[in-house]
Design an enzyme around this catalytic site. Structure first.
Site, PDB file in Angstrom:
ATOM      1  N   GLY A   1       0.812  -1.207   0.000  1.00 31.15           N
ATOM      2  CA  GLY A   1       0.000   0.000   0.000  1.00 31.15           C
ATOM      3  C   GLY A   1       0.845   1.257   0.000  1.00 31.15           C
ATOM      4  O   GLY A   1       1.978   1.283  -0.503  1.00 31.15           O
ATOM      5  N   SER A   2       0.331   2.296   0.631  1.00 33.99           N
ATOM      6  CA  SER A   2       0.890   3.644   0.495  1.00 33.99           C
ATOM      7  C   SER A   2       2.269   3.839   1.102  1.00 33.99           C
ATOM      8  O   SER A   2       2.868   4.909   0.935  1.00 33.99           O
ATOM      9  CB  SER A   2      -0.068   4.660   1.123  1.00 33.99           C
ATOM     10  OG  SER A   2      -1.311   4.631   0.460  1.00 33.99           O
ATOM     11  N   SER A   3       2.797   2.853   1.793  1.00 35.29           N
ATOM     12  CA  SER A   3       4.138   2.989   2.375  1.00 35.29           C
ATOM     13  C   SER A   3       5.190   3.325   1.334  1.00 35.29           C
ATOM     14  O   SER A   3       6.216   3.941   1.645  1.00 35.29           O
ATOM     15  CB  SER A   3       4.538   1.691   3.088  1.00 35.29           C
ATOM     16  OG  SER A   3       3.734   1.476   4.212  1.00 35.29           O
ATOM     17  N   VAL A   4       4.955   2.923   0.070  1.00 32.20           N
ATOM     18  CA  VAL A   4       5.975   3.127  -0.973  1.00 32.20           C
ATOM     19  C   VAL A   4       5.851   4.483  -1.665  1.00 32.20           C
ATOM     20  O   VAL A   4       6.603   4.767  -2.605  1.00 32.20           O
ATOM     21  CB  VAL A   4       5.894   2.009  -2.047  1.00 32.20           C
ATOM     22  CG1 VAL A   4       6.112   0.647  -1.418  1.00 32.20           C
ATOM     23  CG2 VAL A   4       4.564   2.064  -2.805  1.00 32.20           C
ATOM     24  N   LYS A   5       4.970   5.333  -1.212  1.00 28.82           N
ATOM     25  CA  LYS A   5       4.740   6.592  -1.931  1.00 28.82           C
ATOM     26  C   LYS A   5       5.955   7.510  -1.916  1.00 28.82           C
ATOM     27  O   LYS A   5       6.089   8.382  -2.782  1.00 28.82           O
ATOM     28  CB  LYS A   5       3.512   7.303  -1.367  1.00 28.82           C
ATOM     29  CG  LYS A   5       2.200   6.629  -1.774  1.00 28.82           C
ATOM     30  CD  LYS A   5       0.988   7.321  -1.179  1.00 28.82           C
ATOM     31  CE  LYS A   5      -0.306   6.648  -1.648  1.00 28.82           C
ATOM     32  NZ  LYS A   5      -1.515   7.213  -1.011  1.00 28.82           N
TER      33      LYS A   5
END
Length: 685
Positions: free
Chosen positions: A387-391
């Site tokens: 999910g958004s952890s890689v943004k």
């Protein structure tokens, strides 16, 4: 007056010469007689000493210590009975040894008896009834067969009835001989070592003169003072019965191993086999042509294996295990229906500047037993959508590719490509810049980056897009610079690199940009956030800090043989100013108003920065599909001078469960880490 001729002197000189020659031959003949008659036998023995063989005796493996020099893996001595045959030993000789040995040791346990094959029994029957057995082969048959073929045919003609009804004592002899048959000339073979009693050891030692080739010695087994803590990574070694791994037999034999040597079969035992194995004691045997050992000399002294010093603090590791397991149990028991498909919680803690692994914890909930089990290997074996952890990686990819500039804004409202479902953030966030996109976790901002990398700058709602599929590889290349989707380089025999989607549609790259397409391991996420914390330098994670030379003293460490220095794998291809913007965005996530982690981490004393993540997922349980979510969290602290980074994944939690297990685990781990640092500083003072 005429001079007289000196003819009389010539015969005298010749006579003198003849006498000297005669004397020398006489001495030579006497000497030859002495050699032949008096010393002939001893010199003949010397002549027969034409063969030198070298055998190698195993030594204890190196130990393993944690970063504070606490013993993590040790050696436990145990009694061992070995057999080292001389050259030319026949089957009858081995049977005789086996029968004598059976008087002193017991081999009647179920495992050894079950291992006896029908051929073992036929060979025993043959040796006890050789005259009768040989008659079962006619002279005509024998004439056309080689010796080995004759022997095998005779064994075939021994009936099943004849090898039935052996007594327990006979089966014990067969089991012993089976072990003796595994031995090669002048190479020790373990006959029994796992359960040799003190009485058996003493009896064998007392009767060694009656047991040719048998020796009562000491072997070693591995012991683990911390039991199962970190056991997944410590690994295991083969048993004496297994010996070297069959699939790598030639590899080991070429490096001086014997077939019954114990070797590392997994984990650090396998990764560092070359230093843990030690140096075998080498003994040179001088044998006669008949195979009798005449003399032996130690030509290479044995030395136990070198010791490993881990990067891990085992007390901190145990505490992280307890935290992760405790929170996993709580959430499953609090939501038994919603979380009936949830089983794991994973966490990695590392030093972002050096790559030292501080803890790696994987906890698995066993629904059959209701217990939490250690499954730390899943942190590098299992990959999930984060999910958004890689943004943070997506924003930096946007900067470097030139599709956005620092401070650029987009209107966060739902987006739709013709023929696909609408996509958006958890709410319409309005106009957001790059800081806002990280702090408030805007999906739409990342969607614009993905579409622009594919060449689409004129997006309109529910319209087709002009998209270049090559953007997938470009985006992945940027992610690879952080360690996402590639091997991290950890000093371990295996690590997964995750799933790589093979479809290349615009909507899927949008999903990739928010961590909902390809999958990554917990360790990859830890390396990714460490790279951001470390100003763009991706360092190689490692579990071993040092290798030390062995010393004979129990409570002393030897000198440093090799130290694992910090190894920078690459520097991400982004400007310092751009990296600092993402670092500031990560700080705001945890500390600024509107940050997605602010509710859980506001006013936290450890000054943590990072990124939250939630990925939609689906699993099948008993053929039924369930919509689930993967909760993730990455971070580092203190944000102004990071010394610790972490990554957490809790996959397949009930959708919209409202639980914040990832934050609970993260906060407790940070508390435990900084508490341990305080105690460490107090001890130093």
């Amino acid at each position: 007056m005429k001079k007289k001729k000196k003819r009389a002197q010539l015969p005298f000189r010749l006579n003198l010469l003849f006498f000297v020659v005669f004397l020398m031959f006489s001495i030579l003949i006497i000497q030859l007689g002495i050699v032949q008659i008096l010393n002939g036998e001893s010199y003949q023995t010397e002549i027969d000493r034409t063969i030198q063989d070298v055998t190698k005796i195993p030594v204890p493996r190196g130990k393993v210590f944690d970063r504070n020099h606490n013993v993590v893996v040790d050696n436990k001595p145990m009694y061992s009975i070995t057999y080292t045959p001389q050259k030319g030993v026949q089957a009858k000789d081995k049977l005789e040894v086996a029968e004598k040995l059976a008087e002193f040791i017991s081999m009647d346990d179920e495992k050894r008896i079950d291992a006896i094959t029908p051929r073992n029994k036929r060979e025993y029957w043959y040796l006890k009834n050789e005259e009768e057995a040989v008659k079962r082969l006619s002279e005509e048959e024998a004439a056309d067969l080689k010796n080995a073929e004759q022997y095998n045919l005779i064994l075939e003609r021994i009936t099943d009835e004849e090898i039935e009804g052996f007594t327990d004592e006979e089966l014990e002899v067969i089991a012993i001989k089976r072990e003796l048959d595994k031995a090669s000339a002048l190479t020790p073979q373990i006959v029994k070592n796992e359960d040799v009693t003190p009485e058996e050891y003493a009896m064998i030692a007392e009767h060694l003169s009656d047991l040719p080739g048998i020796n009562a010695t000491t072997d070693w087994d591995r012991v683990y003072p911390y039991e199962d803590v970190f056991n997944s990574f410590l690994g295991s070694i083969t048993s004496q019965e297994q010996g070297i791994l069959a699939e790598r037999e030639q590899y080991y034999l070429a490096r001086g191993y014997s077939r019954n040597d114990r070797v590392g079969r997994s984990g650090l035992e396998e990764q560092y086999e070359d230093v843990l194995r030690g140096r075998k004691e080498q003994i040179e045997y001088t044998t006669s042509k008949s195979g009798t050992v005449i003399d032996s000399t130690v030509i290479v002294p044995g030395e136990r294996g070198k010791d490993l010093i881990l990067t891990v603090d085992m007390d901190f590791q145990a505490e992280v295990d307890e935290i992760v397991g405790d929170e996993l149990s709580k959430i499953i028991r609090a939501h038994p229906y919603a979380n009936r498909h949830m089983e794991d919680a994973l966490a990695v803690v590392m030093n972002p500047k050096t790559g030292e692994i501080l803890a790696m914890s994987g906890q698995h909930y066993n629904r059959e037993t209701g217990e939490v089990e250690n499954a730390a290997f899943k942190t590098i074996y299992d990959a999930h959508r984060p999910g958004s952890s890689v943004k943070g990686a997506t924003i930096l990819a946007g900067y470097e590719s030139g599709v956005i500039v620092p401070g650029q804004s987009f209107n966060d409202q739902k987006m739709k490509i013709r023929g696909t479902p609408a996509k958006g953030s958890y709410n319409n966030l309005g106009w957001v810049n790059d800081y806002d996109a990280l702090r408030r976790s805007s999906n739409v901002y990342m969607f614009y980056i993905a579409l622009r990398m594919g060449g689409e700058y004129n997006y309109s709602y529910d319209k087709a897009v002009d998209f270049d599929p090559a953007a997938f590889q470009e985006m992945r290349n940027y992610f690879h610079q952080f360690g996402l989707g590639v091997k991290t380089g950890i000093d371990f025999p295996f690590e997964s690199t995750g799933y790589v989607g093979n479809e290349r549609k615009a909507g899927l790259l949008m999903d990739y940009a928010i961590g909902q397409y390809d999958t990554f391991t917990t360790l990859q996420l830890a390396q990714y956030v460490s790279t951001i914390a470390n100003d763009g330098y991706r360092v190689k994670p490692h579990l071993v800090q040092e290798i030390r030379n062995p010393v004979p003293y129990e409570d002393t460490l030897g000198s440093v043989y090799r130290r694992q220095e910090t190894e920078v794998l690459n520097r991400i291809d982004m400007d310092n100013s751009e990296i600092r913007r993402v670092q500031e965005g990560f700080r705001q996530v945890f500390n600024a108003s509107g940050g997605t982690a602010r509710t859980h981490w506001g006013n936290n004393p450890h000054q943590v920065a990072g990124k939250t993540g939630t990925a939609e997922n689906e699993v099948f349980v008993d053929g039924v599909k369930y919509d689930t979510e993967n909760l993730s969290l990455v971070g580092y602290a203190p944000y102004n001078d990071p010394e610790v980074a972490f990554a957490i994944i809790v996959p397949n939690i009930g959708k919209n469960s409202g639980d914040s297990v990832n934050h609970k685990i993260g906060k407790r781990i940070m508390d435990a880490y900084f508490d341990s640092k305080e105690h460490e500083n107090e001890d130093e003072e």
